[in-house]
Design an enzyme around this catalytic site. Structure first.
Site, PDB file in Angstrom:
ATOM      1  N   TYR A   1       2.400 -22.351 -13.281  1.00  0.00           N
ATOM      2  CA  TYR A   1       1.071 -21.843 -12.933  1.00  0.00           C
ATOM      3  C   TYR A   1       0.037 -22.298 -13.953  1.00  0.00           C
ATOM      4  O   TYR A   1      -1.029 -22.801 -13.603  1.00  0.00           O
ATOM      5  CB  TYR A   1       1.128 -20.318 -12.872  1.00  0.00           C
ATOM      6  CG  TYR A   1      -0.194 -19.645 -12.588  1.00  0.00           C
ATOM      7  CD1 TYR A   1      -0.693 -19.572 -11.295  1.00  0.00           C
ATOM      8  CD2 TYR A   1      -0.922 -19.052 -13.608  1.00  0.00           C
ATOM      9  CE1 TYR A   1      -1.895 -18.940 -11.025  1.00  0.00           C
ATOM     10  CE2 TYR A   1      -2.130 -18.418 -13.352  1.00  0.00           C
ATOM     11  CZ  TYR A   1      -2.601 -18.358 -12.062  1.00  0.00           C
ATOM     12  OH  TYR A   1      -3.802 -17.728 -11.814  1.00  0.00           O
ATOM     13  N   ALA A   2       0.370 -22.146 -15.246  1.00  0.00           N
ATOM     14  CA  ALA A   2      -0.562 -22.549 -16.294  1.00  0.00           C
ATOM     15  C   ALA A   2      -0.824 -24.047 -16.245  1.00  0.00           C
ATOM     16  O   ALA A   2      -1.958 -24.495 -16.447  1.00  0.00           O
ATOM     17  CB  ALA A   2       0.001 -22.143 -17.666  1.00  0.00           C
TER      18      ALA A   2
ATOM     19  N   LYS B   1      -3.198 -24.789 -13.305  1.00  0.00           N
ATOM     20  CA  LYS B   1      -4.566 -24.345 -13.596  1.00  0.00           C
ATOM     21  C   LYS B   1      -5.221 -25.236 -14.644  1.00  0.00           C
ATOM     22  O   LYS B   1      -6.432 -25.493 -14.587  1.00  0.00           O
ATOM     23  CB  LYS B   1      -4.559 -22.892 -14.069  1.00  0.00           C
ATOM     24  CG  LYS B   1      -4.182 -21.896 -12.989  1.00  0.00           C
ATOM     25  CD  LYS B   1      -5.148 -21.946 -11.818  1.00  0.00           C
ATOM     26  CE  LYS B   1      -4.815 -20.908 -10.761  1.00  0.00           C
ATOM     27  NZ  LYS B   1      -5.721 -20.973  -9.589  1.00  0.00           N
TER      28      LYS B   1
END
Length: 368
Positions: free
Chosen positions: A201-202, A205
């Protein structure tokens, strides 16, 4: 050259901090004047056209709902795009009650370019213009990378969090040029402040923010870009509740590795819409997270120690099994099993949900 770089490594960081300390009052004054000016000349959204992708959610009045409602209060025309159109009538009815002009709902998957072309074309056919494109589709996770047994979720996570924002932007840009419009993108503080159990996820993003920051220079202010980043958001998932697709299990996760109270979703949505109408480049909720940037650059060990103190150190690894490919009742194996058939892929179809993340959540849900 090596000697010069070594010298600059020693001199530039402290000198920059000293200069920043002296310049801070003047910078705050300039930023305050700019904020007042932008507030005074904030964009009037009455009869403007706003496309909101990922505009449905399983969990209460989530952020995507609230963004639609905030635009509705400003009397904008709304185009609500979600994978499951049956989720949208309720939002549409509430938005119309709050003051929205015309509202259309479209079922589409933002990961598919042809779907993006379809809902943008339909918007142009109905309204003749696009003024704001709000990308809210996002999918998070809270599993440890080494525990994954079904890697089919990897491309899905990256597709939703990255291409699910890029494709709608690519298709809508010609029309946003015509209206000198605005792109609003949902990101997260994790794009520069990675936390445990959020590796994919990081990463997605981080790529997303880099893409839009680069695109901002290419567009040369002809189309504005507002990047919204958030930390903990006060939704039910931060209280231990999550839901998968219709008919799937409902699980409660009472144990949390980090005990925090999130801020109201309504406040975040209000900040996003207000910032977009002012033409702000960034909207941060809360903004005090920025202090960690200094620690990350100048004292990374202190930042690591802080996270280790926040994370439970009771010895046993506590983690969500959602997305790892193991049954919920099965404990973590000694080593990840990446070969053979997964016992059961829990994430058979990600559910609809606006971008969020919480260290206490078991799975952030997808909502294109």
């Amino acid at each position: 050259m090596d000697l010069l770089n070594s010298f600059l490594n020693l001199v530039v960081p402290p000198a920059s901090l000293v200069m920043l300390a002296f310049a801070w009052p003047a910078l705050c004054f300039v930023n305050g004047c700019e904020w007042l000016y932008n507030n005074f000349y904030s964009e009037n959204m009455e009869d403007k056209v706003v496309i909101i992708t990922g505009a449905s959610s399983d969990i209460g009045e989530a952020s995507s709902f609230q963004i639609a409602y905030e635009y509705a209060k400003r009397k904008a025309n709304l185009v609500l795009v979600a994978r499951r159109e049956n989720r949208l009538p309720g939002i549409s009815q509430n938005a119309r009650f709050m003051g929205a002009g015309h509202i259309i709902t479209i079922a589409a998957d933002v990961v598919k370019e042809e779907d993006c072309r379809r809902f943008v074309s339909e918007t142009i056919n109905v309204f003749g213009r696009v003024d704001h494109l709000v990308n809210t589709a996002s999918l998070g996770h809270t599993f440890f990378f080494e525990e994954v047994t079904d890697t089919s979720i990897f491309p899905r996570l990256l597709d939703i969090n990255f291409w699910g924002n890029v494709y709608p932007t690519f298709v809508a840009l010609p029309y946003l040029h015509e209206s000198n419009g605005q792109v609003v993108v949902n990101a997260s503080v994790e794009n520069w402040l990675p936390l445990p159990r959020m590796s994919l996820y990081a990463s997605a993003k981080s790529a997303l923010v880099t893409f839009y920051e680069s695109l901002r220079f290419e567009l040369n202010d002809e189309v504005g870009i507002t990047i919204a980043t958030h930390g903990w958001i006060g939704i039910e998932m931060t209280k231990g509740k999550f839901m998968l697709e219709d008919g799937a299990e409902m699980q409660w996760k009472e144990e949390r590795e980090v005990h925090v109270a999130g801020g109201p979703v309504e406040d975040f949505a209000r900040l996003i819409v207000s910032g977009a109408c002012r033409g702000d480049t960034y909207v941060k909720f809360p903004s005090w997270y920025d202090v960690f940037l200094l620690y990350r650059v100048f004292a990374p060990h202190v930042l690591n120690w802080t996270f280790r103190l926040l994370i439970s150190s009771e010895g046993a690894r506590r983690t969500s099994l959602i997305g790892t490919g193991r049954p919920l009742l099965e404990g973590p194996p000694a080593r990840p099993r990446l070969e053979g058939t997964s016992p059961r892929q829990v994430l058979s179809s990600p559910s609809s949900f606006f971008s969020q993340y919480s260290p206490s959540s078991s799975f952030s849900q997808y909502s294109p």
